[in-house]
Design a protein around this motif. Structure first.
Motif, mmCIF file in Angstrom:
data_model
loop_
_atom_site.group_PDB
_atom_site.id
_atom_site.type_symbol
_atom_site.label_atom_id
_atom_site.label_comp_id
_atom_site.label_asym_id
_atom_site.label_seq_id
_atom_site.Cartn_x
_atom_site.Cartn_y
_atom_site.Cartn_z
ATOM 1 N N ALA A 211 0.859 -1.189 0.000
ATOM 2 C CA ALA A 211 0.000 0.000 0.000
ATOM 3 C C ALA A 211 0.887 1.229 0.000
ATOM 4 O O ALA A 211 1.687 1.418 0.921
ATOM 5 C CB ALA A 211 -0.925 0.006 1.214
ATOM 6 N N TRP A 237 -6.551 3.114 -3.938
ATOM 7 C CA TRP A 237 -7.198 2.904 -2.637
ATOM 8 C C TRP A 237 -8.715 3.012 -2.755
ATOM 9 O O TRP A 237 -9.442 2.570 -1.868
ATOM 10 C CB TRP A 237 -6.700 3.933 -1.618
ATOM 11 N N ARG A 247 -2.538 6.776 -5.108
ATOM 12 C CA ARG A 247 -2.568 5.833 -3.977
ATOM 13 C C ARG A 247 -2.796 4.417 -4.521
ATOM 14 O O ARG A 247 -3.842 4.140 -5.110
ATOM 15 C CB ARG A 247 -3.670 6.230 -3.001
ATOM 16 N N LEU A 249 -2.884 0.155 -4.103
ATOM 17 C CA LEU A 249 -3.078 -1.002 -3.224
ATOM 18 C C LEU A 249 -2.956 -2.280 -4.056
ATOM 19 O O LEU A 249 -3.748 -2.508 -4.968
ATOM 20 C CB LEU A 249 -4.450 -0.949 -2.553
ATOM 21 N N ILE A 264 -8.544 0.080 4.340
ATOM 22 C CA ILE A 264 -7.839 1.325 4.064
ATOM 23 C C ILE A 264 -8.800 2.444 3.674
ATOM 24 O O ILE A 264 -8.421 3.624 3.625
ATOM 25 C CB ILE A 264 -6.771 1.106 2.981
#
Length: 266
Positions: A211, A237, A247, A249, A264
């Protein structure tokens, strides 16, 4: 998606050629005293070295000579517009901070997109002699000895059994730090450091979740075909397209990704 196997094979061979060339250029700079410039402003630090620029320039030269219609998105130079469906994504040294201090936790990222979709990718580490690559349907790892194996993520459906990794805690801004902490609180172990290596180790089945935040397209797009072909899932995310960065993941187990995404998001 490219359906012609011969075309994919030829482009993959060329990606390996780019990796060979970049490694040849970069390796003499590693663990030597070299100047480091700062590309960032307002007190931030975004390092770049002569090795970054020289390697990207060498790869660009090969691409333009072999595929003049292909576009190029690179970290160190201006974008080159494509005259067709293909575009290369280049990060000559992903992990320049590690490179600066002699840690081999860095790699050269080379990706090719077809109509905007990441199609194949390579992560090369010339000092160690390791290479990871994938075409979206198959992913492989080559050791310095030349031994080659297929990459496969491991099954880990439970957050409580998972190993989470990220490059550095200071990449998280605002509420991203709290959101990462919420995920970290539910896993077995969290480790920092690694840059592109983290995603390749996830594809190898040694890490369960990565992450991160503040990524650029060239930080993640070349890794997507590797992770996906190994059985992993990568989104933002928010569960959206990760190819533009931001972001990110990634999880080796699809069921784990769904749980990590929920954790998250809180």
């Amino acid at each position: 998606m490219i359906t012609d196997v011969a075309v994919v094979s030829s482009l993959m061979d060329f990606a390996h050629k780019l990796a060979d060339r970049s490694g040849y250029v970069i390796h003499p700079y590693f663990r030597r005293s070299i100047a480091v410039d700062n590309k960032a402003e307002h007190g931030a630090f975004d390092p770049v070295t002569e090795a970054d620029r020289a390697a990207e320039a060498a790869m660009r030269e090969l691409i333009i000579a072999e595929y003049p219609d292909h576009g190029i998105l690179g970290e160190e130079f201006d974008n080159r517009e494509a005259n067709g469906p293909f575009s290369w994504t280049l990060d000559p040294i992903d992990g320049t901070r590690s490179f600066m201090i002699g840690l081999p936790a860095w790699g050269t990222l080379i990706g090719l997109s077809h109509n905007g979709e990441p199609t194949l990718g390579v992560m090369d580490q010339p000092h160690i002699g390791e290479r990871f690559w994938g075409t979206g349907t198959a992913a492989y790892y080559r050791h310095a000895s030349g031994e080659r194996s297929t990459l496969k993520t491991r099954a880990c459906p439970s957050l409580g059994d998972a190993i989470l990794a990220a490059t550095a805690p200071d990449m998280f801004k605002g509420n991203e730090e709290e959101r990462f902490a919420a995920l970290s609180a539910q896993v077995r172990m969290t480790r920092f450091g690694g840059d592109c290596y983290l995603y390749c180790l996830l594809a190898m089945g040694l890490i369960d979740i990565v992450a991160e935040a503040s990524l650029k397209p060239f930080d993640i797009a070349p890794l997507l075909p590797i992770i996906r072909a190994a059985g992993g899932v990568v989104t933002t995310w928010e569960g959206e397209d990760p190819s533009l960065g931001g972001r990110i993941l990634a999880a080796g187990d699809p069921a784990l990704h769904a749980k990590a995404l929920q954790a998250i998001a809180k």
